[in-house]
Design a protein around this motif. Sequence first.
Motif, PDB file in Angstrom:
ATOM      1  N   TRP A 143      45.731  42.375  44.096  1.00 55.33           N
ATOM      2  CA  TRP A 143      45.976  43.729  44.592  1.00 55.33           C
ATOM      3  C   TRP A 143      47.209  43.702  45.497  1.00 55.33           C
ATOM      4  O   TRP A 143      47.334  42.845  46.364  1.00 55.33           O
ATOM      5  N   ASP A 154      40.972  38.902  44.738  1.00 56.78           N
ATOM      6  CA  ASP A 154      39.551  38.611  44.677  1.00 56.78           C
ATOM      7  C   ASP A 154      39.319  37.687  43.490  1.00 56.78           C
ATOM      8  O   ASP A 154      40.266  37.115  42.935  1.00 56.78           O
ATOM      9  N   TYR A 187      38.655  48.998  46.616  1.00 53.83           N
ATOM     10  CA  TYR A 187      37.465  49.276  45.826  1.00 53.83           C
ATOM     11  C   TYR A 187      36.877  50.639  46.185  1.00 53.83           C
ATOM     12  O   TYR A 187      36.961  51.097  47.326  1.00 53.83           O
ATOM     13  N   SER A 188      36.243  51.225  45.215  1.00 55.99           N
ATOM     14  CA  SER A 188      35.474  52.435  45.450  1.00 55.99           C
ATOM     15  C   SER A 188      34.144  52.064  46.090  1.00 55.99           C
ATOM     16  O   SER A 188      33.718  50.906  46.066  1.00 55.99           O
ATOM     17  N   ASN A 233      35.198  43.978  52.629  1.00 60.32           N
ATOM     18  CA  ASN A 233      36.437  44.244  51.892  1.00 60.32           C
ATOM     19  C   ASN A 233      37.190  45.479  52.369  1.00 60.32           C
ATOM     20  O   ASN A 233      37.902  46.121  51.593  1.00 60.32           O
ATOM     21  N   SER A 248      40.870  50.138  51.365  1.00 63.24           N
ATOM     22  CA  SER A 248      40.126  49.195  50.541  1.00 63.24           C
ATOM     23  C   SER A 248      40.525  49.410  49.095  1.00 63.24           C
ATOM     24  O   SER A 248      40.686  50.559  48.654  1.00 63.24           O
ATOM     25  N   HIS A 267      47.088  47.216  40.907  1.00 64.72           N
ATOM     26  CA  HIS A 267      46.042  46.308  40.448  1.00 64.72           C
ATOM     27  C   HIS A 267      46.528  45.517  39.245  1.00 64.72           C
ATOM     28  O   HIS A 267      46.985  46.099  38.259  1.00 64.72           O
ATOM     29  N   ARG A 296      31.805  50.465  43.640  1.00 64.02           N
ATOM     30  CA  ARG A 296      32.096  49.052  43.332  1.00 64.02           C
ATOM     31  C   ARG A 296      31.551  48.150  44.434  1.00 64.02           C
ATOM     32  O   ARG A 296      31.051  47.063  44.171  1.00 64.02           O
ATOM     33  N   LYS A 297      31.634  48.598  45.667  1.00 62.19           N
ATOM     34  CA  LYS A 297      31.106  47.791  46.766  1.00 62.19           C
ATOM     35  C   LYS A 297      29.597  47.652  46.676  1.00 62.19           C
ATOM     36  O   LYS A 297      29.033  46.612  47.011  1.00 62.19           O
TER      37      LYS A 297
END
Length: 695
Positions: free
Chosen positions: A489, A484, A456-457, A437, A454, A500, A460-461
């Motif tokens: 996003w 997702d 996501y943090s 991602n 990305s 978001h 989160r990954k």
Amino acid sequence: KTESELPRAMARAIWATRAEDVKHGIEKVAGQRPKKSIFVSYRRDDTGIWARLLARSLALKLSPETVFFDEGSEQPGLDFRVQFEDFLYQSTDVVAVIGNGFLEADTSGRRRIDRPEDYVRREIRTALSLRKRIHVVLVGQVQMPTPEQLPKDIAELAEQRTIHRLTEKTDLDGIRDGILKSGIRPTGLSFLTQEVKAWPVGSVKPDYSARASVAMKELFKYGWQVAGIPESPQEETVLVNDKFPSCRMVLIVDLAEVALEERAKGALNLGKGKWIRRAIFSISPHTLDDLDALRLSDQLLEAALDPGLFLDKRDRVDLKRGSQPPMRPDQLYKTLRDTVEPNPKAIERYQRLQRRLASQGKTAPLVHEGDIKLPSGLKPRTIAISPKGDAVVVGTDRGLFRLSGQDWQMTTLKERGSYQSVDISPAGHIAACTDDNNISLWHADSAVMENSVSPYSWWRKVSDTPWIKFLSWSPKGNLLACCDKESIWIYAVAKNEFIHWKYPVEQEHNSEYGLKFVPNGREIAVFAYADHLWILDASTGAIHRSTTLQSRPFNFPWRSSEPREQHEGPAFYDFQDIDMSPRGDILACAGSDGQIMLYDYGSLEQKEIIVGHEPLHSGFWTRIANIRFSHDGQRLASLGSDNHLVIWDTANWKPIGEGIVSWPLVLSGRRVIAWYPDGSRIIGCAEDTLEVWRL
């Protein structure tokens, strides 16, 4: 006296020349009950899908060897016409599947049924002359042909009384049972002997104890002896062999199965380890009514001769006592095929198209220009072509690469990462997303990465693994949209930040989702949960328009006790992919049953449903995984799981090109096909190459 009597007279002469075989076989044939064997006659472009389903249903009830269907029943290396004739002579019943195209004309204007060499006419003519029991299955609302509508040599077909009607509300298994309950007419040696009394074939439970007894006698021949009958909820008989003390056979009488068990090894067992079930064999499942011909299957015979050698050839799996062994792939696929419910509306649309093409001319085949070789070991996963056509960007399982559109010289953009999606903006900027991602942004004219972002943090990954699909640039190239399984996003390039939005509808499971920027740049078309479609404002996320498909029927009508009318499914099931026409007036949506739904973008009203892929392929639904409009909007390409690439003319929505590709089963969410800017060629990701096709 007439030409129609000639085949029967020839059959008498052929059998008369086999006097020795007849003399030795009369008593045996007269003393046995004949088995049903069924020949399915149909037109492939008219009733092919329904005939295949009916043949599969008959084969599941009888056996594959006793049902002749021209796809899969023929033996390689032999003339298929000879095979057809041999099986037709040996069969007891003939199922004639008649659809709307039975009496239609071909491209020359002459009816196919009027041609003496027509296969369907020859099959029916031979069946009538041999006095086979004929079952007529009428598909849809077609009427039974009259004697005046048929050639003289098959006019007798119109007088058949065994007629079934197959529609979208019909119980398919009911038609099958009606065919099987009919009596059996004599065939083969019965030309020279007295007629054998017909016997009914019903759903009577077979005598498993008799079959088990015959199987036990066969095992006795190979040194196996009865050891005892243990206490068990099932009726089981244990067979042992002195040559193989570590193995035993367990005869499960009430299931007509033989289980091969092996004693577990271990120092603490002291030679009395528990028995582990390694394999289960069915006792000749296709000889329910002919015990004299019952024999051990090849695998059971191999296990009986040397169980140790049999197990050494296969991977041993530690199983608990009494548990079933892992399901083999062929058994799993067979089980999955049995649960597939066809969409009758999709089948009728596809057959209507095939009949029209048969009368007006077939679509032109796509020309395979060649393959673009990639370095050894690379497997392409996604592809995009620059608006000028001077660059082809390919995401593989081990990096991102850029190919020149002229000489196919390859430049490495990044050597690491498995790329799932790639898109190129109108200005030529590249966006590519990996399976972890991370979205990489590359300069249009150089192999320099500008940014890596990305939504996501890192936590989160690690804690969750969402999968971003369908990168889509805005027409101005200032926004990049992705999604997702839970959210949408929007990445603003100038601000270097993500916006978001949650999906308007929340459900537990979401495996099919995607989006596409609208050509006006102000809206985004989004689909999720396979049945929801929204048009969202690209700046605020507000819903401008939306639609929801009807639910797919999850219970299977011909296996249900309730009437079919209560389970009639919708015309279009779900969304697998979407694309917008360059003019922004048509929204094309791909389905999982071979169909493509065309929506009017302004109102989201259904405009048309087109079907160019066979709705059922190899027993499974044909999923349209990719659809792409050409840059000028005059063509639409669709790629399905049936490995067919179909090109549509958007002026009349008729297929104008079709090709069979060598690509593997593609997954939705990956752009694996791309148009050249001039619309003359199309490139697709193959197993380890890129294939180039043109009209």
